[in-house]
Design an enzyme around this catalytic site. Structure first.
Site, PDB file in Angstrom:
ATOM      1  CB  VAL A  83       3.872   2.839  -5.632  1.00 50.71           C
ATOM      2  CG1 VAL A  83       3.882   4.345  -5.877  1.00 50.71           C
ATOM      3  CG2 VAL A  83       4.481   2.525  -4.268  1.00 50.71           C
ATOM      4  N   GLY A  84       0.750   3.374  -7.076  1.00 49.45           N
ATOM      5  CA  GLY A  84       0.110   3.755  -8.320  1.00 49.45           C
ATOM      6  C   GLY A  84       1.020   4.585  -9.208  1.00 49.45           C
ATOM      7  CB  SER A 111      -0.649  -0.151  -7.860  1.00 50.98           C
ATOM      8  OG  SER A 111      -1.844   0.606  -7.864  1.00 50.98           O
ATOM      9  CE1 TYR A 134      -6.445   1.686  -3.711  1.00 51.58           C
ATOM     10  CE2 TYR A 134      -5.768   1.590  -6.013  1.00 51.58           C
ATOM     11  CZ  TYR A 134      -5.526   1.967  -4.701  1.00 51.58           C
ATOM     12  OH  TYR A 134      -4.364   2.617  -4.383  1.00 51.58           O
ATOM     13  CB  THR A 160      -6.264  -1.154  -1.041  1.00 52.83           C
ATOM     14  OG1 THR A 160      -4.928  -1.595  -1.300  1.00 52.83           O
ATOM     15  CG2 THR A 160      -6.222   0.181  -0.333  1.00 52.83           C
ATOM     16  CE  LYS A 258      -0.809  -1.091   1.405  1.00 55.27           C
ATOM     17  NZ  LYS A 258      -1.376   0.265   1.434  1.00 55.27           N
ATOM     18  CG  HIS A 282      -3.884   4.664   1.173  1.00 56.88           C
ATOM     19  ND1 HIS A 282      -4.634   3.618   0.694  1.00 56.88           N
ATOM     20  CD2 HIS A 282      -3.383   5.276   0.073  1.00 56.88           C
ATOM     21  CE1 HIS A 282      -4.598   3.613  -0.639  1.00 56.88           C
ATOM     22  NE2 HIS A 282      -3.840   4.617  -1.040  1.00 56.88           N
ATOM     23  NE  ARG A 285      -0.778   8.493  -1.866  1.00 52.82           N
ATOM     24  CZ  ARG A 285      -0.340   9.418  -2.708  1.00 52.82           C
ATOM     25  NH1 ARG A 285       0.663  10.213  -2.339  1.00 52.82           N
ATOM     26  NH2 ARG A 285      -0.880   9.563  -3.894  1.00 52.82           N
ATOM     27  N   GLY A 315       6.003   4.922   6.862  1.00 46.03           N
ATOM     28  CA  GLY A 315       7.078   5.506   7.662  1.00 46.03           C
ATOM     29  C   GLY A 315       8.330   4.668   7.790  1.00 46.03           C
ATOM     30  NE  ARG A 317      10.318   7.538   4.545  1.00 46.93           N
ATOM     31  CZ  ARG A 317       9.094   7.070   4.302  1.00 46.93           C
ATOM     32  NH1 ARG A 317       8.858   5.763   4.389  1.00 46.93           N
ATOM     33  NH2 ARG A 317       8.115   7.894   3.977  1.00 46.93           N
ATOM     34  N   GLY A 336       6.758   1.577   0.348  1.00 50.71           N
ATOM     35  CA  GLY A 336       6.252   2.143  -0.895  1.00 50.71           C
ATOM     36  C   GLY A 336       7.111   3.284  -1.387  1.00 50.71           C
TER      37      GLY A 336
END
Length: 384
Positions: A83-84, A111, A134, A160, A258, A282, A285, A315, A317, A336
């Site tokens: 997570v950035g 990240s 990245y 990613t 990813k 992603h 996002r 998703g 949870r 994330g």
């Protein structure tokens, strides 16, 4: 009843606490998705399209939730996703997340755009972590990032591939996070003024606020706007499958690709020698109105599940969602937003507690489904 009087248990509990604690622009950056956020909702809601099968009168003494993910002996089929800027949500947030992951026994992924550098995170636990990359236009920068990650002790590269350009995250425009004009600055200042706990914990005590892994390559690493401009200019829309061979030549560890959503792309990842893939949009996002990750998992698992390891994110949870993902063909999941909500709300202990709840939910579901090990969670235990 006030949320402050509730002991947080679920991801939604931690999310509400995080929303109360964080400046609006930071909460929205974590919580939001692309455009109208239709895919963001689908990522979560589409888990409801699947039902578990309950079985009785099986011997379920000795439930074992442990598994192996990319060579990591994990306490359950869960990893913490990259997570950035996680370090902007709690003081040195990446180190807190890594310590929590280590305490529970699951992999942690940092990240490229994390606040804490790899050296600091690994020093906090004394254990290897995974590094997310990245592809950048400047390949010399990529080489330096990977050399630094390997020297620090990172064992697995999560590459990613679904970000040739940044998605349209409209919340970031609305709340002033994107923009350097006077209106944006005033908006952010007002939001900061309403978050005194965050301001002390992160704003004052959490310095430096640099993107730690880029501190040697960005001209002004203390200026997050300058860092963002650098990153935006460096995302490489020219990246193709041929670049995987180059990555393999400079990275000696495992490579997980990813951001795959289609069977053809999953097959291509296998063909170039990926050690694993992550079915992911992603976190919704990037491209809105794309399908949910979980809806794409079964076909990809059927196509390549015997040839490579498969993770899925987006998703998830609860531990129940983890069990559904495994039944649909995943070797494990990445989470994330959930761990960052928990970290923002209750720090390292919040992440540890949330992961512990996930593990208990997985174990309970397994007992009620009549199985005692992760490899027994198969497609005959789920209905669509």
């Amino acid at each position: 009843m006030s949320i402050f009087n509730v002991n947080p248990v679920t991801v939604d509990d931690y999310r509400r606490l995080a929303e109360r604690r964080l400046p609006r622009f930071l909460f929205d950056y974590l919580d939001g998705g692309a455009n109208a956020e239709a895919s963001l909702a689908a990522n979560v809601n589409d888990f409801d399209n699947y039902r578990l099968v309950q079985r009785v009168l099986r011997n379920v003494d000795g439930i074992d939730t442990s598994t192996t993910i990319a060579g990591f002996d994990a306490a359950m089929p869960v990893t913490l996703a990259p997570v950035g800027m996680a370090g902007m949500y709690r003081r040195r947030g990446e180190t807190q997340g890594a310590r929590a992951a280590d305490a529970v026994g699951v992999p942690y992924t940092v990240s490229t755009l994390g606040i804490c550098p790899v050296e600091e995170i690994i020093a906090a636990t004394g254990k290897p972590i995974w590094f997310q990359l990245y592809m950048l236009r400047d390949r010399d920068v990529v080489q330096s990032l990977l050399a630094r990650a390997q020297a620090a002790g990172c064992t697995t590269l999560v590459f990613t591939v679904d970000l040739p350009v940044a998605g349209m995250r409209l919340r970031d425009y609305r709340n002033g996070m994107i923009g350097t004009n006077l209106a944006s600055k005033l908006s952010k200042a007002a939001q900061l003024a309403t978050s005194p706990c965050w301001a002390y914990d992160v704003g004052i005590k959490g310095k430096p606020h640099t993107i730690g892994n880029l501190d040697k390559v960005v001209p002004d690493p203390d200026d997050l706007n300058a860092v963002k401009a650098f990153i935006d200019s460096q995302f490489d829309p020219r990246c193709t499958w041929e670049d995987i061979a180059w990555l393999r030549s400079i990275w000696s560890g495992k490579i997980i690709i990813k951001g795959l959503m289609e069977v053809d792309d999953a097959k291509a990842a296998v063909d170039v020698g990926a050690d694993g893939i992550v079915v992911s949009n992603h976190g919704a996002r990037q491209l809105d109105s794309v399908a949910s990750s979980i809806s794409k998992l079964p076909a990809i698992a059927k196509a390549v599940g015997k040839q490579t390891e498969i993770l899925v994110d987006g998703g998830i949870r609860s531990g129940i969602d983890v069990v559904k993902a495994v039944a649909l063909g995943a070797n494990g999941v990445m989470i994330g937003r959930p761990w960052v909500y928990a970290n923002a709300a209750r720090g390292e202990q919040g992440v540890t507690d949330l992961l512990t709840t996930f593990q208990k939910e997985i174990a309970t579901a397994m007992a009620l489904m009549g199985v005692t090990s992760i490899d027994q969670i198969t497609s005959d235990l789920i209905e669509a």
